[in-house]
Design an enzyme around this catalytic site. Sequence first.
Site, mmCIF file in Angstrom:
data_model
loop_
_atom_site.group_PDB
_atom_site.id
_atom_site.type_symbol
_atom_site.label_atom_id
_atom_site.label_comp_id
_atom_site.label_asym_id
_atom_site.label_seq_id
_atom_site.Cartn_x
_atom_site.Cartn_y
_atom_site.Cartn_z
ATOM 1 N NE ARG A 61 -2.874 0.527 3.108
ATOM 2 C CZ ARG A 61 -2.425 0.861 4.128
ATOM 3 N NH1 ARG A 61 -1.483 1.636 4.320
ATOM 4 N NH2 ARG A 61 -2.227 -0.219 5.339
ATOM 5 C CE1 TYR B 278 -16.212 10.877 -16.139
ATOM 6 C CE2 TYR B 278 -15.521 10.974 -13.927
ATOM 7 C CZ TYR B 278 -15.998 10.143 -14.990
ATOM 8 O OH TYR B 278 -16.195 8.999 -15.104
ATOM 9 C CG ASP C 150 -9.612 15.862 -15.129
ATOM 10 O OD1 ASP C 150 -8.999 15.312 -16.023
ATOM 11 O OD2 ASP C 150 -10.849 15.392 -14.602
ATOM 12 C CE LYS D 170 -12.410 7.214 -18.074
ATOM 13 N NZ LYS D 170 -12.702 8.700 -17.827
HETATM 14 C C1 LIG Z 1 -12.902 9.080 -16.378
HETATM 15 C C2 LIG Z 1 -12.649 10.459 -15.852
HETATM 16 C C3 LIG Z 1 -12.186 10.884 -14.597
HETATM 17 C C4 LIG Z 1 -12.223 9.591 -13.565
HETATM 18 O O1 LIG Z 1 -11.545 8.884 -13.751
HETATM 19 P P1 LIG Z 1 -11.552 7.335 -13.173
HETATM 20 O O2 LIG Z 1 -10.361 6.517 -13.741
HETATM 21 O O3 LIG Z 1 -12.787 6.723 -14.062
HETATM 22 O O4 LIG Z 1 -12.036 7.296 -11.834
HETATM 23 C C5 LIG Z 1 -11.888 12.099 -14.412
HETATM 24 N N1 LIG Z 1 -12.267 13.302 -15.534
HETATM 25 C C6 LIG Z 1 -12.326 12.760 -16.624
HETATM 26 C C7 LIG Z 1 -12.243 13.900 -17.515
HETATM 27 C C8 LIG Z 1 -12.589 11.602 -16.815
HETATM 28 O O5 LIG Z 1 -13.119 11.340 -18.067
#
Ligand SMILES: *Cc1c(COP(=O)(O)O)cnc(C)c1O
Length: 381
Positions: free
Chosen positions: A44, A97, A170, A195
């Site tokens: 962890r 998001y 982000d 992604k």
């Molecule tokens: C998918 C996504 C997230 C969150 O990511 P996870 O890996 O699904 O927790 C945050 N911001 C954006 C723009 C996303 O597309």
Amino acid sequence: MESINGRSVPLVSPIHLTSVYRIADLDCIDAINANDGEGYVYARDGHPNATELATSLRTLHNSNWGVVTATGMAAISTAILALLSQGDRIVASHQIYGKTKKLFRNELSRFGITTSWVDTNDLDAVRRELSQSPTKLVFVETIANPLCRLANLKELANTAHEFGAMLFVDNTFASPVLCRPLDRGADLVMESLTKMIGGHSDVTMGFLAGSDPQQGEQIASSTSTWGLTSSPFDCWLVSRGLATLELRMQAATRSAMSVAQWLERQPNVKRVIYPNSPSHPDHHLARSFYPDGAGNMLCFELPDREAVNLWMRSSPEIPFCPSLGHHTTTCSHPDTTSHRFESDADKRLLGITPGLVRLSIGCEPVVQILSALERGLRAIS
Ligand SMILES: *Cc1c(COP(=O)(O)O)cnc(C)c1O
């Protein structure tokens, strides 16, 4: 990475499937804890696959420190849990998001952290909002979901700093191939590795990096304490995806430019949303920041929900799956997925209609993408 020292070692890193490490003696554990001994203690807190992945991502983001987390949401959570406290305030873009919105609105509010929403494409509005009361964090997406609004990160960083706030970005839609927010003045950046960076839809993970080394230490410690860290196998999968990120992103972006131009010529497509298209509100920013294309995400609008159903059923090569960044093209429908729980009024304000389809362009040959799109469009004409 292992050093060779006269032996042979695996070219591909092994997956270190162990939750705990055997330690030679007490002097050794003291040295590891004092950070001057080699090795790990408990998974962890850290493991070789996490170190390898975090090091690669840190290099891409030109950052002093970086931690990998179990999901993208965990990367956002850990930054806030480590750096904010009860009574602190966030100013966030109103186009982010859906789950991030939910985190700020429903979860952080229970801990006395408040969020105000603002249109981050309107710098005067941001300045007005920041002058209302002290703010710890400004939160924005480089390329916002789903309408691909572009953030002017340098201006936002300057404005945030003027008011003593940090800028947290982000960067999921852009990835470090298109944008390195820390180089543009941001204090913190996160990626959902689930992604484009993972790229194969077989893992959920996140990454957080920043410019202040002291914050890095605090965040690494908080990530482990709140239990938001990631498994060796997941890190290994993302490292494998990361190896081809730049090639995939370049190919998908090139195709997205072509797909946007092609869709603009189709009679039953009401609207195409891609930053480099002249009709996009941020095309001037796209021209200066992303002259070769602002990534692999775009939207197009059909007349109504039933047209979307017909289109989906007739283009099965473009699967409907509410995620993005897969190595082949997929589609999603913001009205029933990412923005399902927004009010109708908010959706209309943002321009999210029942006919809006979001495409995540992949890196298969572009003719293949166009013929699948065309089959779908023929079904509704
Ligand atoms: C998918 C996504 C997230 C969150 O990511 P996870 O890996 O699904 O927790 C945050 N911001 C954006 C723009 C996303 O597309």
